[in-house]
Design a protein around this motif. Structure first.
Motif, PDB file in Angstrom:
ATOM      1  N   GLN A  59      25.131   5.967  -1.063  1.00  0.00           N
ATOM      2  CA  GLN A  59      24.498   7.238  -1.414  1.00  0.00           C
ATOM      3  C   GLN A  59      23.098   6.871  -1.882  1.00  0.00           C
ATOM      4  N   PRO A  60      22.099   7.553  -1.319  1.00  0.00           N
ATOM      5  CA  PRO A  60      20.720   7.197  -1.881  1.00  0.00           C
ATOM      6  C   PRO A  60      20.567   7.399  -3.407  1.00  0.00           C
ATOM      7  N   THR A  61      19.762   6.934  -3.992  1.00  0.00           N
ATOM      8  CA  THR A  61      19.443   7.236  -5.276  1.00  0.00           C
ATOM      9  C   THR A  61      18.077   7.999  -5.327  1.00  0.00           C
ATOM     10  N   VAL A  62      18.078   9.175  -6.072  1.00  0.00           N
ATOM     11  CA  VAL A  62      16.959  10.126  -6.269  1.00  0.00           C
ATOM     12  C   VAL A  62      16.228   9.877  -7.602  1.00  0.00           C
ATOM     13  N   VAL A  63      15.099   9.768  -7.562  1.00  0.00           N
ATOM     14  CA  VAL A  63      14.066   9.723  -8.525  1.00  0.00           C
ATOM     15  C   VAL A  63      13.156  10.858  -8.421  1.00  0.00           C
ATOM     16  N   ALA A  64      12.876  11.365  -9.809  1.00  0.00           N
ATOM     17  CA  ALA A  64      11.808  12.368  -9.807  1.00  0.00           C
ATOM     18  C   ALA A  64      10.912  12.078 -11.004  1.00  0.00           C
ATOM     19  N   TYR A  65       9.667  12.848 -10.755  1.00  0.00           N
ATOM     20  CA  TYR A  65       8.802  12.934 -11.818  1.00  0.00           C
ATOM     21  C   TYR A  65       8.096  14.082 -12.284  1.00  0.00           C
ATOM     22  N   THR A  66       7.825  14.379 -13.525  1.00  0.00           N
ATOM     23  CA  THR A  66       7.012  15.340 -14.292  1.00  0.00           C
ATOM     24  C   THR A  66       5.652  15.024 -14.001  1.00  0.00           C
ATOM     25  N   PHE A  97      16.779  -2.686 -17.844  1.00  0.00           N
ATOM     26  CA  PHE A  97      15.447  -1.938 -18.264  1.00  0.00           C
ATOM     27  C   PHE A  97      15.950  -0.729 -18.909  1.00  0.00           C
ATOM     28  N   THR A  98      15.677  -0.311 -20.183  1.00  0.00           N
ATOM     29  CA  THR A  98      15.382   1.145 -20.606  1.00  0.00           C
ATOM     30  C   THR A  98      13.844   1.384 -20.762  1.00  0.00           C
ATOM     31  N   ALA A  99      13.806   2.704 -19.915  1.00  0.00           N
ATOM     32  CA  ALA A  99      12.358   3.435 -19.859  1.00  0.00           C
ATOM     33  C   ALA A  99      12.262   3.966 -21.450  1.00  0.00           C
ATOM     34  N   LEU A 100      11.035   4.073 -21.845  1.00  0.00           N
ATOM     35  CA  LEU A 100      10.869   4.348 -23.224  1.00  0.00           C
ATOM     36  C   LEU A 100      10.325   5.779 -23.198  1.00  0.00           C
ATOM     37  N   THR A 101       9.618   6.124 -22.075  1.00  0.00           N
ATOM     38  CA  THR A 101       8.603   7.495 -21.949  1.00  0.00           C
ATOM     39  C   THR A 101       8.920   8.575 -20.856  1.00  0.00           C
ATOM     40  N   LYS A 102       9.947   8.165 -19.844  1.00  0.00           N
ATOM     41  CA  LYS A 102      10.193   9.054 -18.748  1.00  0.00           C
ATOM     42  C   LYS A 102      10.738  10.314 -19.182  1.00  0.00           C
ATOM     43  N   GLU A 103      10.254  11.460 -18.726  1.00  0.00           N
ATOM     44  CA  GLU A 103      10.732  12.592 -18.808  1.00  0.00           C
ATOM     45  C   GLU A 103      11.846  13.421 -17.795  1.00  0.00           C
ATOM     46  N   ALA A 104      11.541  13.172 -16.480  1.00  0.00           N
ATOM     47  CA  ALA A 104      12.300  13.792 -15.633  1.00  0.00           C
ATOM     48  C   ALA A 104      13.568  13.023 -15.407  1.00  0.00           C
ATOM     49  N   ASP A 164       9.756  21.994 -13.344  1.00  0.00           N
ATOM     50  CA  ASP A 164       8.618  21.058 -14.103  1.00  0.00           C
ATOM     51  C   ASP A 164       8.660  19.457 -13.327  1.00  0.00           C
ATOM     52  N   VAL A 165       9.422  19.552 -12.053  1.00  0.00           N
ATOM     53  CA  VAL A 165       9.305  18.242 -11.445  1.00  0.00           C
ATOM     54  C   VAL A 165       8.241  18.512 -10.323  1.00  0.00           C
ATOM     55  N   ARG A 166       7.369  17.326 -10.234  1.00  0.00           N
ATOM     56  CA  ARG A 166       5.941  17.364  -9.376  1.00  0.00           C
ATOM     57  C   ARG A 166       6.462  16.354  -8.052  1.00  0.00           C
ATOM     58  N   ARG A 167       7.211  15.524  -8.159  1.00  0.00           N
ATOM     59  CA  ARG A 167       7.416  14.656  -6.940  1.00  0.00           C
ATOM     60  C   ARG A 167       8.816  14.166  -7.133  1.00  0.00           C
ATOM     61  N   ILE A 168       9.385  13.889  -5.734  1.00  0.00           N
ATOM     62  CA  ILE A 168      10.774  13.418  -5.604  1.00  0.00           C
ATOM     63  C   ILE A 168      10.738  11.991  -4.738  1.00  0.00           C
ATOM     64  N   HIS A 169      11.270  11.092  -4.975  1.00  0.00           N
ATOM     65  CA  HIS A 169      11.329   9.773  -4.049  1.00  0.00           C
ATOM     66  C   HIS A 169      12.888   9.761  -4.144  1.00  0.00           C
ATOM     67  N   ALA A 170      13.221   8.797  -3.161  1.00  0.00           N
ATOM     68  CA  ALA A 170      14.484   8.292  -3.071  1.00  0.00           C
ATOM     69  C   ALA A 170      14.770   6.889  -2.524  1.00  0.00           C
ATOM     70  N   SER A 171      15.900   6.150  -2.611  1.00  0.00           N
ATOM     71  CA  SER A 171      16.133   4.877  -2.199  1.00  0.00           C
ATOM     72  C   SER A 171      16.441   5.183  -0.444  1.00  0.00           C
ATOM     73  N   SER A 172      16.552   4.157   0.447  1.00  0.00           N
ATOM     74  CA  SER A 172      16.744   4.295   1.625  1.00  0.00           C
ATOM     75  C   SER A 172      18.225   4.945   1.851  1.00  0.00           C
ATOM     76  N   GLY A 173      19.215   4.241   0.891  1.00  0.00           N
ATOM     77  CA  GLY A 173      20.589   4.733   1.062  1.00  0.00           C
ATOM     78  C   GLY A 173      21.362   3.846   2.252  1.00  0.00           C
ATOM     79  N   THR A 174      20.661   2.673   2.443  1.00  0.00           N
ATOM     80  CA  THR A 174      21.288   1.750   3.610  1.00  0.00           C
ATOM     81  C   THR A 174      22.645   1.133   3.029  1.00  0.00           C
ATOM     82  N   THR A 175      22.777   1.095   1.496  1.00  0.00           N
ATOM     83  CA  THR A 175      23.853   0.556   1.058  1.00  0.00           C
ATOM     84  C   THR A 175      24.909   1.489   0.436  1.00  0.00           C
TER      85      THR A 175
END
Length: 447
Positions: free
Chosen positions: A114-121, A303-310, A101-112
């Motif tokens: 382990q990178p953080t990974v974010v994904a989107y439906t 922040f709390t996201a209210l509508t995110k699915e992935a 169900d994932v349609r895109r994956i992004h990530a932080s640079s990881g310079t500080t």
């Protein structure tokens, strides 16, 4: 992985049929926004608990359950999350949906770390584009504009987030990305865009590129600059608006929460970015005690996201220091004050706490000195020392720049309460960044 049985209350919609007009949710009253937040928070908490093991374990460890949420203040019962929470789930253990169900994956640079990974439906991407389009329209961009996008493309969310938002608004996007400053200048001259998107410091680098070829950056087709990805001051806004003769507006976001488009600034009032609270519930906390602060008091943004699915996000500590203010142009949505810095970027110099943005604000009040500077932190003879390495402006003599440096040092001492030294650099000799600028170089021994 089993999908949550509670349906997502948000069905993404396009911007209004007349894309120059606000969305319906954008114009809601404060009471309507809070009623919507109550429903969406209830859904989000259950959704995260039922679909992400890390959230279920975190809530259980703190003795709290989604059913404990009855009213908006009950959000404070739930624990905070941060980058470390996401890093422990690297790469995909924090996702609430199957990878199919994932349609895109992004990530932080990881310079500080382990990178953080974010994904989107698919729905997440529709929401993202709609909110970025909302920000752009709010700042003065119009359907049919040509948009020069100098945010970096790739794993960084800035370039693609801005790209699809501008297309959603009905604009023609020039996907320039960062770097190649000479080509940036040529494309602006040839394609005549009305809007430019970049970090504020890189836009000043583009201005230098115009001057190098003998062109005045004030004499371009640009009328709007929408700038983000790094903290910047009102002094920087005035510098940019003088340099390009544009209206410069802020856009705020961070990858973990969505990307650019979490908040946007009115091109009419320019009084801080309105947070789109139909999709995000903000809080301000004291970064030392973790206590929630009242509206108007400074602290760390959560922040709390209210509508995110992935990737559900609940009480995420951004480390950005600001305050919440009542909405103005959009009364239902609260505003952010200017970000004064990051709690993890604070410089402690001989017991004095300061942020690079404070130095920037004072630098830009000295006409002999340019906006291009770095802060070098050392510890000779066991005492902390800050050296501001800064370029003099073109056509300004060394003597005049030295006098300006003394004025700057006096301002730092009286305003911030810290001592420093200044080293004047020749114009165009300091490194330029096409992305997020690194101002501080801390050479003090660790530990």
């Amino acid at each position: 992985m089993t999908a949550c049985s509670v349906p997502n209350p948000y069905i993404p919609s396009l911007v209004a049929e007349d894309r120059s007009q606000p969305d319906a949710e954008e114009m809601m009253s404060r009471d309507q926004i809070e009623s919507l937040q109550l429903d969406r928070l209830r859904w989000t908490l259950h959704y995260a608990y039922e679909n992400v093991v890390a959230y279920r374990e975190l809530f259980d460890a703190h003795g709290v359950h989604p059913s404990d949420f009855k009213d908006l203040p009950d959000l404070q019962l739930f624990p905070y999350t941060d980058k470390e929470f996401l890093r422990k789930a690297y790469p995909f253990k924090s996702l609430a949906v199957p990878m199919a169900d994932v349609r895109r994956i992004h990530a932080s640079s990881g310079t500080t770390g382990q990178p953080t990974v974010v994904a989107y439906t698919h729905n997440d991407l529709q929401t993202w584009a709609t909110l970025v389009a909302r920000c752009f329209r709010f700042s003065g961009m119009r359907p049919g504009d040509k948009v020069h996008n100098a945010y970096g493309y790739g794993l960084f969310t800035g370039g693609l987030g801005a790209h699809y938002g501008a297309e959603r608004l009905g604009c023609a996007v020039i996907p320039m990305s960062g770097g190649q400053t000479e080509k940036q200048v040529q494309m602006i001259l040839d394609f005549e865009p009305e809007t430019i998107l970049s970090t504020p410091t890189y836009l000043l680098t583009i201005a230098d590129g115009f001057r190098k070829i003998g062109r005045d950056p004030r004499q371009t087709s640009l009328r709007t600059a929408i700038l983000g990805a790094e903290p910047w001051t009102d002094e920087m806004r005035r510098e940019i608006e003088r340099t390009f003769e544009v209206d410069a507006c802020d856009i705020y976001g961070l990858s973990e929460v969505m990307g650019p488009g979490v908040a946007g600034e009115s091109g009419h009032s320019k009084d801080g970015s309105h947070i789109w609270e139909d999709h995000f519930r903000p809080e301000i906390i004291d970064p030392f005690t973790d206590q929630v602060q009242d509206t108007g008091r400074p602290g760390e943004l959560v922040f709390t996201a209210l509508t995110k699915e992935a990737l559900p996000i609940i009480r995420y500590r951004t480390h950005d220091l600001t305050r919440l203010l009542p909405g103005t142009e959009r009364p239902g949505h609260r505003r952010m004050g200017r970000i004064t810095g990051r709690s993890d970027d604070m410089i402690i110099l001989r017991g004095v706490n300061l942020f690079p943005s404070q130095i920037e604000e004072l630098v830009l009040q000295v006409p002999e000195l340019s906006p291009h500077f770095t802060l070098e932190i050392t510890r000779p003879d066991r005492l902390d020392q800050m050296t501001i390495v800064i370029e003099r402006r073109e056509q300004v003599s060394i003597e005049a720049a030295e006098a300006g440096a003394q004025q700057l040092l006096h301002s730092i001492k009286t305003t911030i309460g810290s001592s420093a030294t200044v080293r004047i650099a020749e114009p165009d000799t300091l490194a330029r960044s096409s992305g997020k600028l690194r101002r501080v170089h801390d050479h003090r021994p660790k530990g």
